[in-house]
Design a protein around this motif. Structure first.
Motif, PDB file in Angstrom:
ATOM      1  N   ILE A  88       0.841  -1.198   0.000  1.00 34.44           N
ATOM      2  CA  ILE A  88       0.000   0.000   0.000  1.00 34.44           C
ATOM      3  C   ILE A  88       0.877   1.248   0.000  1.00 34.44           C
ATOM      4  O   ILE A  88       0.604   2.215  -0.717  1.00 34.44           O
ATOM      5  CB  ILE A  88      -0.938   0.001   1.221  1.00 34.44           C
ATOM      6  CG1 ILE A  88      -1.773  -1.280   1.277  1.00 34.44           C
ATOM      7  CG2 ILE A  88      -1.807   1.239   1.236  1.00 34.44           C
ATOM      8  CD1 ILE A  88      -2.557  -1.585   0.022  1.00 34.44           C
ATOM      9  N   LYS A  89       1.952   1.217   0.785  1.00 34.49           N
ATOM     10  CA  LYS A  89       2.877   2.357   0.818  1.00 34.49           C
ATOM     11  C   LYS A  89       3.473   2.592  -0.559  1.00 34.49           C
ATOM     12  O   LYS A  89       3.556   3.722  -1.024  1.00 34.49           O
ATOM     13  CB  LYS A  89       3.976   2.114   1.844  1.00 34.49           C
ATOM     14  CG  LYS A  89       4.913   3.284   2.015  1.00 34.49           C
ATOM     15  CD  LYS A  89       5.706   3.139   3.286  1.00 34.49           C
ATOM     16  CE  LYS A  89       6.695   4.217   3.507  1.00 34.49           C
ATOM     17  NZ  LYS A  89       6.310   5.546   3.181  1.00 34.49           N
ATOM     18  N   ARG A  90       3.836   1.524  -1.233  1.00 34.75           N
ATOM     19  CA  ARG A  90       4.401   1.643  -2.584  1.00 34.75           C
ATOM     20  C   ARG A  90       3.375   2.215  -3.557  1.00 34.75           C
ATOM     21  O   ARG A  90       3.697   3.072  -4.378  1.00 34.75           O
ATOM     22  CB  ARG A  90       4.886   0.287  -3.063  1.00 34.75           C
ATOM     23  CG  ARG A  90       5.490   0.306  -4.436  1.00 34.75           C
ATOM     24  CD  ARG A  90       6.345  -0.920  -4.694  1.00 34.75           C
ATOM     25  NE  ARG A  90       6.679  -1.198  -6.050  1.00 34.75           N
ATOM     26  CZ  ARG A  90       7.230  -0.382  -6.919  1.00 34.75           C
ATOM     27  NH1 ARG A  90       7.481   0.851  -6.572  1.00 34.75           N
ATOM     28  NH2 ARG A  90       7.522  -0.749  -8.141  1.00 34.75           N
ATOM     29  N   ALA A  91       2.128   1.765  -3.467  1.00 26.40           N
ATOM     30  CA  ALA A  91       1.072   2.280  -4.342  1.00 26.40           C
ATOM     31  C   ALA A  91       0.834   3.759  -4.084  1.00 26.40           C
ATOM     32  O   ALA A  91       0.661   4.543  -5.026  1.00 26.40           O
ATOM     33  CB  ALA A  91      -0.209   1.481  -4.146  1.00 26.40           C
ATOM     34  N   ASP A  95       1.439   6.857  -6.651  1.00 28.30           N
ATOM     35  CA  ASP A  95       0.373   7.817  -6.906  1.00 28.30           C
ATOM     36  C   ASP A  95       0.870   9.248  -6.663  1.00 28.30           C
ATOM     37  O   ASP A  95       0.614  10.150  -7.466  1.00 28.30           O
ATOM     38  CB  ASP A  95      -0.828   7.505  -6.009  1.00 28.30           C
ATOM     39  CG  ASP A  95      -2.045   8.325  -6.362  1.00 28.30           C
ATOM     40  OD1 ASP A  95      -2.297   8.527  -7.566  1.00 28.30           O
ATOM     41  OD2 ASP A  95      -2.762   8.756  -5.433  1.00 28.30           O
ATOM     42  N   THR A  96       1.607   9.460  -5.578  1.00 32.80           N
ATOM     43  CA  THR A  96       2.169  10.779  -5.280  1.00 32.80           C
ATOM     44  C   THR A  96       3.155  11.195  -6.361  1.00 32.80           C
ATOM     45  O   THR A  96       3.156  12.345  -6.801  1.00 32.80           O
ATOM     46  CB  THR A  96       2.872  10.767  -3.907  1.00 32.80           C
ATOM     47  OG1 THR A  96       1.931  10.384  -2.910  1.00 32.80           O
ATOM     48  CG2 THR A  96       3.459  12.121  -3.573  1.00 32.80           C
ATOM     49  N   CYS A  97       3.965  10.253  -6.812  1.00 32.08           N
ATOM     50  CA  CYS A  97       4.947  10.540  -7.844  1.00 32.08           C
ATOM     51  C   CYS A  97       4.253  10.974  -9.140  1.00 32.08           C
ATOM     52  O   CYS A  97       4.639  11.960  -9.763  1.00 32.08           O
ATOM     53  CB  CYS A  97       5.804   9.302  -8.090  1.00 32.08           C
ATOM     54  SG  CYS A  97       7.075   9.526  -9.350  1.00 32.08           S
ATOM     55  N   LEU A  98       3.213  10.253  -9.524  1.00 34.83           N
ATOM     56  CA  LEU A  98       2.501  10.584 -10.760  1.00 34.83           C
ATOM     57  C   LEU A  98       1.734  11.892 -10.640  1.00 34.83           C
ATOM     58  O   LEU A  98       1.621  12.649 -11.607  1.00 34.83           O
ATOM     59  CB  LEU A  98       1.559   9.444 -11.143  1.00 34.83           C
ATOM     60  CG  LEU A  98       2.227   8.110 -11.485  1.00 34.83           C
ATOM     61  CD1 LEU A  98       1.169   7.042 -11.711  1.00 34.83           C
ATOM     62  CD2 LEU A  98       3.116   8.244 -12.695  1.00 34.83           C
ATOM     63  N   SER A 136      13.758  11.224  -1.349  1.00 35.80           N
ATOM     64  CA  SER A 136      12.857  11.358  -2.486  1.00 35.80           C
ATOM     65  C   SER A 136      13.440  12.356  -3.473  1.00 35.80           C
ATOM     66  O   SER A 136      14.339  13.131  -3.153  1.00 35.80           O
ATOM     67  CB  SER A 136      11.473  11.806  -2.039  1.00 35.80           C
ATOM     68  OG  SER A 136      11.556  13.046  -1.376  1.00 35.80           O
ATOM     69  N   CYS A 137      12.901  12.303  -4.684  1.00 35.80           N
ATOM     70  CA  CYS A 137      13.399  13.125  -5.779  1.00 35.80           C
ATOM     71  C   CYS A 137      12.260  13.956  -6.333  1.00 35.80           C
ATOM     72  O   CYS A 137      11.166  13.435  -6.569  1.00 35.80           O
ATOM     73  CB  CYS A 137      13.980  12.213  -6.859  1.00 35.80           C
ATOM     74  SG  CYS A 137      14.721  13.088  -8.231  1.00 35.80           S
ATOM     75  N   TYR A 138      12.504  15.236  -6.537  1.00 32.06           N
ATOM     76  CA  TYR A 138      11.525  16.131  -7.146  1.00 32.06           C
ATOM     77  C   TYR A 138      11.823  16.168  -8.645  1.00 32.06           C
ATOM     78  O   TYR A 138      12.801  16.765  -9.068  1.00 32.06           O
ATOM     79  CB  TYR A 138      11.621  17.534  -6.539  1.00 32.06           C
ATOM     80  CG  TYR A 138      11.424  17.548  -5.050  1.00 32.06           C
ATOM     81  CD1 TYR A 138      10.133  17.521  -4.520  1.00 32.06           C
ATOM     82  CD2 TYR A 138      12.491  17.566  -4.175  1.00 32.06           C
ATOM     83  CE1 TYR A 138       9.940  17.523  -3.135  1.00 32.06           C
ATOM     84  CE2 TYR A 138      12.305  17.559  -2.797  1.00 32.06           C
ATOM     85  CZ  TYR A 138      11.031  17.544  -2.300  1.00 32.06           C
ATOM     86  OH  TYR A 138      10.833  17.544  -0.945  1.00 32.06           O
TER      87      TYR A 138
END
Length: 140
Positions: A88-91, A95-98, A136-138
């Motif tokens: 779930i964390k990966r999903a 979703d946040t990345c997209l 994380s990467c922006y």
């Protein structure tokens, strides 16, 4: 006056419960689309259904207010921690990345440079912004 206040409180709780139920159902459906691990999704589904049951039970039951409070707190804690199930964390990370371009370390995403794995090296290589604290990467 006392009866009118009780009715208003019940209406407010009904609206809040309906909102949290809708939010939970939407999260279940969106997470179901993005989650590849069936076991993690089933665990997430069970915890969210438990959350829905707890908030409605606390609203409809005739138990004391402090017991209702404890039930609601436990329900929200279970709901909160259900997002830490690995699949779930990966999903949610995907979703946040997209959605906003903040991609967690370890994700593989399709970029203008092709398929790229998010890590510090690739983030700096493609001139993106790396956040060491959150790993994380922006990408925008």
């Amino acid at each position: 006056m006392k009866k009118a206040l009780k009715i208003i409180i019940k209406i407010i709780f009904f609206i809040l419960n309906s909102f949290f139920t809708l939010l939970s159902v939407l999260e279940i459906s969106f997470t179901g689309i993005l989650t590849k691990n069936v076991v993690h999704f089933l665990l997430f589904l069970i915890t969210n259904l438990f959350f829905i049951f707890v908030i409605w039970y606390s609203f409809l039951s005739k138990i004391t207010i402090w017991k209702k409070g404890i039930l609601v707190i436990v329900g929200f804690l279970i709901f909160y921690f259900s997002f830490n199930i690995p699949g779930i964390k990966r999903a949610n990370d995907l979703d946040t990345c997209l959605d906003i371009g903040i991609c967690a370390q370890g994700l593989k995403i399709n970029t203008e440079y092709g398929l790229a794995k998010i890590n510090q090296e690739n983030c700096l290589k493609y001139h993106w912004k790396w956040n060491e604290k959150s790993k994380s990467c922006y990408i925008h």
